[in-house]
Design a protein around this motif. Structure first.
Motif, PDB file in Angstrom:
ATOM      1  N   GLY C  27       0.796  -1.221   0.000  1.00  9.10           N
ATOM      2  CA  GLY C  27       0.000   0.000   0.000  1.00  9.10           C
ATOM      3  C   GLY C  27       0.825   1.266   0.000  1.00  9.10           C
ATOM      4  N   CYS C  29       3.102   2.509  -2.433  1.00 14.41           N
ATOM      5  CA  CYS C  29       3.055   3.294  -3.662  1.00 14.41           C
ATOM      6  C   CYS C  29       1.690   3.171  -4.333  1.00 14.41           C
ATOM      7  CB  CYS C  29       4.188   2.930  -4.623  1.00 14.41           C
ATOM      8  SG  CYS C  29       3.968   1.371  -5.485  1.00 14.41           S
ATOM      9  N   ILE C  30       1.289   4.259  -4.975  1.00 14.67           N
ATOM     10  CA  ILE C  30      -0.065   4.334  -5.521  1.00 14.67           C
ATOM     11  C   ILE C  30      -0.323   3.310  -6.628  1.00 14.67           C
ATOM     12  CG2 ILE C  30      -1.744   5.847  -6.630  1.00 14.67           C
ATOM     13  CD1 ILE C  30      -0.103   8.178  -5.313  1.00 14.67           C
ATOM     14  N   PRO C  31       0.571   3.182  -7.613  1.00 15.73           N
ATOM     15  CA  PRO C  31       0.228   2.283  -8.733  1.00 15.73           C
ATOM     16  C   PRO C  31      -0.058   0.858  -8.274  1.00 15.73           C
ATOM     17  CG  PRO C  31       2.432   3.218  -9.020  1.00 15.73           C
ATOM     18  CD  PRO C  31       1.836   3.886  -7.834  1.00 15.73           C
ATOM     19  N   ARG C  33      -0.875  -0.126  -5.098  1.00 16.24           N
ATOM     20  CA  ARG C  33      -1.996  -0.161  -4.164  1.00 16.24           C
ATOM     21  C   ARG C  33      -3.328  -0.019  -4.895  1.00 16.24           C
ATOM     22  NH1 ARG C  33      -1.328   4.651  -1.058  1.00 16.24           N
ATOM     23  NH2 ARG C  33      -2.878   5.739  -2.276  1.00 16.24           N
ATOM     24  N   ALA C  34      -3.459   1.065  -5.662  1.00 12.96           N
ATOM     25  CA  ALA C  34      -4.736   1.336  -6.310  1.00 12.96           C
ATOM     26  C   ALA C  34      -4.853   0.604  -7.641  1.00 12.96           C
ATOM     27  CB  ALA C  34      -4.905   2.842  -6.516  1.00 12.96           C
ATOM     28  N   GLY C  35      -3.701   0.447  -8.323  1.00 15.43           N
ATOM     29  CA  GLY C  35      -3.722  -0.189  -9.648  1.00 15.43           C
ATOM     30  C   GLY C  35      -4.152  -1.639  -9.587  1.00 15.43           C
ATOM     31  N   LEU C  62      -3.616   0.109 -17.448  1.00 17.97           N
ATOM     32  CA  LEU C  62      -3.284  -0.083 -16.034  1.00 17.97           C
ATOM     33  C   LEU C  62      -2.058  -0.969 -15.888  1.00 17.97           C
ATOM     34  CD1 LEU C  62      -6.796  -0.560 -14.392  1.00 17.97           C
ATOM     35  CD2 LEU C  62      -5.155   1.225 -13.839  1.00 17.97           C
ATOM     36  N   THR C  65       1.096   1.061 -16.501  1.00 17.96           N
ATOM     37  CA  THR C  65       1.455   1.994 -15.430  1.00 17.96           C
ATOM     38  C   THR C  65       1.922   1.251 -14.179  1.00 17.96           C
ATOM     39  OG1 THR C  65      -0.091   3.634 -16.272  1.00 17.96           O
ATOM     40  CG2 THR C  65       0.607   3.889 -13.987  1.00 17.96           C
ATOM     41  N   VAL C  66       1.205   0.193 -13.810  1.00 17.24           N
ATOM     42  CA  VAL C  66       1.585  -0.547 -12.600  1.00 17.24           C
ATOM     43  C   VAL C  66       2.962  -1.179 -12.792  1.00 17.24           C
ATOM     44  CG1 VAL C  66       0.980  -2.479 -11.094  1.00 17.24           C
ATOM     45  CG2 VAL C  66      -0.818  -0.969 -11.943  1.00 17.24           C
ATOM     46  N   GLU C  68       5.435  -0.295 -14.875  1.00 21.00           N
ATOM     47  CA  GLU C  68       6.572   0.598 -15.065  1.00 21.00           C
ATOM     48  C   GLU C  68       6.812   1.572 -13.917  1.00 21.00           C
ATOM     49  OE1 GLU C  68       6.760   2.410 -18.941  1.00 21.00           O
ATOM     50  OE2 GLU C  68       5.657   0.721 -19.804  1.00 21.00           O
ATOM     51  N   THR C  69       5.780   1.868 -13.138  1.00 20.49           N
ATOM     52  CA  THR C  69       5.987   2.898 -12.114  1.00 20.49           C
ATOM     53  C   THR C  69       5.957   2.371 -10.681  1.00 20.49           C
ATOM     54  OG1 THR C  69       3.652   3.500 -11.963  1.00 20.49           O
ATOM     55  CG2 THR C  69       4.954   4.674 -13.598  1.00 20.49           C
ATOM     56  N   SER C  70       5.630   1.100 -10.474  1.00 18.47           N
ATOM     57  CA  SER C  70       5.572   0.603  -9.094  1.00 18.47           C
ATOM     58  C   SER C  70       6.937   0.653  -8.432  1.00 18.47           C
ATOM     59  CB  SER C  70       5.041  -0.828  -9.069  1.00 18.47           C
ATOM     60  OG  SER C  70       3.653  -0.811  -9.254  1.00 18.47           O
ATOM     61  N   LEU C  71       6.897   0.755  -7.114  1.00 19.74           N
ATOM     62  CA  LEU C  71       8.127   0.945  -6.364  1.00 19.74           C
ATOM     63  C   LEU C  71       8.955  -0.339  -6.280  1.00 19.74           C
ATOM     64  CD1 LEU C  71       8.281   3.070  -3.166  1.00 19.74           C
ATOM     65  CD2 LEU C  71       9.607   0.990  -3.274  1.00 19.74           C
TER      66      LEU C  71
END
Lengths: 237, 474, 123
Positions: C27, C29-31, C33-35, C62, C65-66, C68-71
């Motif tokens: 939870g 990073c946003i991608p 958690r929400a992705g 989605l 983005t999830v 490539e950008t997730s932590l």
């Protein structure tokens, strides 16, 4: 500060800039008036790289890097605006708007909200993702402030400011994933917690999740700029 | 064969509604209903929200009369806080409410009803709208538009926003009045007087030609309710409620917001999402009453302002004994309200304390229940909340003006339909008259979305078996 | 590499893996958690026969983005089951969306979807 400064030179969006060793891309970009969108970052607090809005491209690597926690190196070539980055930033903002219940028109932070501003700035015209509409509580037990989980984006600025600056560490995160939530103490009501009532968390909250009760109906600008000054004064002591 | 005539949607109303007229085998009108077809759910989804957020939440119910909701809601919150707001704040709110009354009445009279009054009930529906009015009698159309702007501009000056101003808060208002704004409002007043005088003169010229409509436009005995001051003058923002009987006798007096739920009940009918308010001691439907401009003028002994008082005495002459009964006179009452509003705004602005900086009282939760009432343009509005110890709403109930006029509107629709629809035959002009009955009440159908211009109107004749016999579309 | 036969519904398999990632997401990073939660909603919708072709496009976005950008690695690899089932078994997704049919007979097409809000249009 050490006397010998290790200087790095790099390119950000084609602009040649110099930086001290150990600085992050975001810091260097800011010094050179190059704008990178951020949400969880706040000058004066440690960085967690959680919002992922500051992701940038670095030449020679197909991965994306969060500017707030990526250190510069000699000869680095950074690009902050590309179609790919813009698309991801928009999708992340969409995710945030769809995650909880953000209703700007009746929000105390309307017009002073970093999420709202970012949405406008990045050209977010509509949200395609299904709204999750979770049923979330409001903690109004505190005498002066209110926490509305509906508007929280889990940036954890409040957690960091309370732990790092105030030293009280009242705020923390409970649960995991989509169910994670900000809590005070060990999930006490805020009004019954060990809160020192300093109000720093309210000032650093980017949305209307934390707000001053007396500001309802009025403009409620937040003033997070006190942080760097406070840190500077503390260093001087 | 029995039939049903459906008018859906009813045009030139604020919100969506429909009318059904039921005919029996002989083609005579047996029953008629006015349906409000939307459910909003504000009372439900405000649960769990902090009470101090209620005014701004509740204002979203309507884009026409957000101020009434703001004020009734703020007053309910002040009951929870147990505070009396500063004098200046009360005066400023009073002015805001009057400004809204002026703009809303201008919308109702000029935009929505004057096409019928000027161009005729039978006129071509294609031109029967505000632009038709502007074409046929430009000075009247202009007066209406200017009066609406007058009200809207005052709201914008005071609240910084024309619709849903966040300026009204529990405890008062967020910022005092600046002297420049006061002077600007004072400067707009002479033109407003000229416009309302023009409208009143014109109304008096045409009123007589509508004698047949006056006879059947919800013309019946009923109770009347509205806010009144201690000196029996008209009031929109404070004061207490009075209930008057059909012969002018006072049925109940001095009803505060806290007493309202003891006195007024709400009945539910299966055909409408709007409830039917009634005076409890008389039961439903005998205790049904009317609210709004007509009711307010019937109840008040004076307007408290000289020019409106002159008009009030003329209004009182319409009926020799007791209150004015025909809802057609809502139009006249509305114009007198506007005149009073302009006069009163001028009076409030001359209050020596009007620029005072003390405009907001603060307090926490000091009571777990609170109610507030105010006069919306279309009648009494009541907000009632319950909160927990932290001030989060646990229960809310709103009694809106349209719910209180609901029974009268239904009866009025039936009366007009019975008079006009003969042998199962109807024309567009006749149905327009049935709609016009509802328009006199200026109901706000708990809705904030409005169609611009003319909405499509479909009238279906439905047999008892549910078969569509005939259909007229305009 | 996972070996499965034709009694496994590929959409349901993707949904299963996403559900795992969603519950395992920390939870932060946003991608991620929400992705992952959004992907789960969309896949559940498709499995229930309520999906649209737009949902499929959204799902692909989605995933990107999830990924490539997730932590961390969890988020970065979470979309893989969706991406590979989409790559090799897209027809199964289309069967669910267009023909309201689950080829493996796994998905219950009658299941109600809570996330869908009915929009009432006044006639």
């Amino acid at each position: 500060m050490s006397t010998s400064v290790d200087v790095k030179t790099l390119l950000i969006d084609g602009q040649e800039v110099s930086a001290r060793s150990g600085q992050t891309i975001l810091e260097v970009a800011k010094e050179n008036d190059i704008y990178i969108p951020t949400l969880c970052h706040l000058d004066g607090l440690s960085d967690v790289g959680a919002c992922r809005l500051c992701v940038v491209e670095i030449k020679g690597n197909n991965k994306l890097f969060p500017a707030c926690v990526t250190s510069v190196f000699e000869g680095m070539e950074v690009t902050t605006v590309t179609e790919r980055l813009q698309k991801h930033r928009l999708t992340i903002l969409e995710m945030l708007f769809a995650e909880r219940n953000h209703i700007c028109s009746v929000c105390v932070a309307n017009g002073h909200c970093e999420l709202q501003t970012l949405g406008q700035e990045q050209g977010l015209t509509h949200v395609r993702l299904p709204y999750r509409n979770p049923e979330l509580p409001v903690d109004a037990s505190h005498e002066r402030f209110t926490l509305d989980h509906n508007r929280c984006i889990m940036c954890t600025r409040c957690v960091r400011v309370c732990a790092e600056i105030e030293g009280a560490h009242v705020w923390d995160v409970m649960g995991r994933g989509i169910d994670s939530m900000i809590i005070s103490d060990l999930h006490e009501e805020w009004g019954k917690s060990s809160c020192t009532r300093c109000g720093k968390c309210v000032q650093v909250c980017p949305t209307g999740a934390l707000f001053d009760k007396s500001k309802i109906g009025s403009d409620h600008p937040k003033y997070p700029d006190f942080l760097p000054n406070l840190n500077l004064m503390r260093e001087a002591q | 064969m029995s039939q049903t005539i459906t008018i859906d949607p009813v045009t030139r109303l604020e919100g969506h509604g429909k009318i059904t007229i039921h005919l029996n085998d002989q083609g005579e009108v047996e029953n008629a209903n006015f349906h409000v077809t939307q459910v909003r759910g504000f009372e439900k989804f405000s649960e769990g929200r902090p009470f101090y957020e209620m005014p701004s939440l509740m204002a979203r119910i309507c884009g026409i009369c957000p101020v009434s909701h703001l004020i009734a809601s703020a007053k309910a919150c002040e009951a929870i806080m147990s505070v009396r707001i500063p004098h200046t704040a009360a005066q400023l709110r009073r002015m805001l409410n009057l400004a809204q009354m002026v703009q809303s009445h201008a919308l109702s009279f000029f935009y929505l009803s004057s096409p019928d009054l000027l161009l005729g009930m039978e006129s071509d529906p294609q031109t029967r709208h505000i632009f038709g009015v502007v074409g046929a009698k430009p000075e009247l159309g202009r007066a209406g538009i200017a009066l609406r702007r007058f009200g809207q501009h005052i709201i914008e000056l005071l609240g910084n926003k024309r619709i849903h101003p966040g300026w009204v808060v529990p405890g008062g208002v967020t910022e005092p009045l600046a002297s420049a704004k006061r002077d600007e409002i004072l400067g707009m007043i002479p033109e407003a007087y000229a416009n309302i005088e023009l409208a009143l003169r014109w109304y008096k010229q045409i009123a007589e030609t509508f004698a047949p409509e006056i006879e059947v436009f919800a013309n019946f005995a009923s109770l009347y309710m509205g806010l009144i001051n201690e000196d029996e003058s008209i009031e929109f923002t404070d004061g207490a409620l009075r209930l008057m009987g059909a012969r002018g006798e006072i049925v109940a007096d001095g009803i505060t917001a806290a007493q309202f739920p003891e006195v007024i009940g709400e009945a539910v009918e299966p055909y409408s999402y709007t409830k039917f308010a009634y005076y409890k001691p008389l039961g439903y439907p005998d205790g049904s009453y009317r609210v709004g401009p007509l009711a307010r003028l019937n109840i008040a002994k004076s307007m408290g302002t000289p020019m409106a008082d002159g008009e009030l005495s003329l209004f009182k002459q319409i009926s020799d004994d007791g209150p004015v009964q025909s809802s057609f006179y809502y139009h006249y009452a509305r114009l007198i309200d506007i005149l009073h509003g302009i006069e009163k705004i001028e009076m409030i602005l001359s209050d020596p304390l009007i620029l005072d900086k003390h405009v907001r009282a603060t307090a926490g939760v000091n009571r777990l229940e609170g109610a507030g009432q105010a006069e919306a343009p279309r009648g009494t509005l009541h907000h009632h909340y319950k909160v927990d110890e932290n001030g989060l709403i646990t229960w809310a109930n709103l009694v809106i003006a349209t719910g209180q006029n609901n029974n009268a509107m239904n009866k009025g629709v039936l009366q007009a339909a019975k008079h006009y629809v003969k042998d199962g035959k109807f024309t567009e002009g006749i149905l327009n008259r049935v709609e016009a009955v509802v328009r006199t009440f200026d109901p706000c159908l708990s809705c904030s979305t409005h169609a611009f211009g003319q909405m499509p109107l479909a009238i279906s004749l439905v047999s008892a078996e549910g078969e569509v016999v005939d259909r007229v579309v305009r | 590499m996972i070996v499965m036969d034709d009694t496994s519904c590929m959409v349901n398999v993707a949904r299963f893996f996403i559900e795992f990632c969603m519950t395992e997401s920390c939870g932060k990073c946003i991608p991620c958690r929400a992705g992952t939660a959004q992907m789960h909603t969309l896949l559940t919708r498709i499995c229930a026969g309520h999906g649209t072709m737009d949902d499929l496009d959204l799902l692909v976005e989605l995933c990107a983005t999830v990924k490539e950008t997730s932590l961390c690695g969890l988020g970065q690899t979470a979309p893989n089951p969706v991406l590979s089932t989409l790559k090799y078994f897209k027809h199964e997704y289309i069967d669910h969306i267009v023909h309201k049919r689950c080829p493996a007979g796994v998905c219950n097409m009658e299941a109600p979807v809570a996330a869908e809000s009915p929009v009432e249009v006044l006639a």
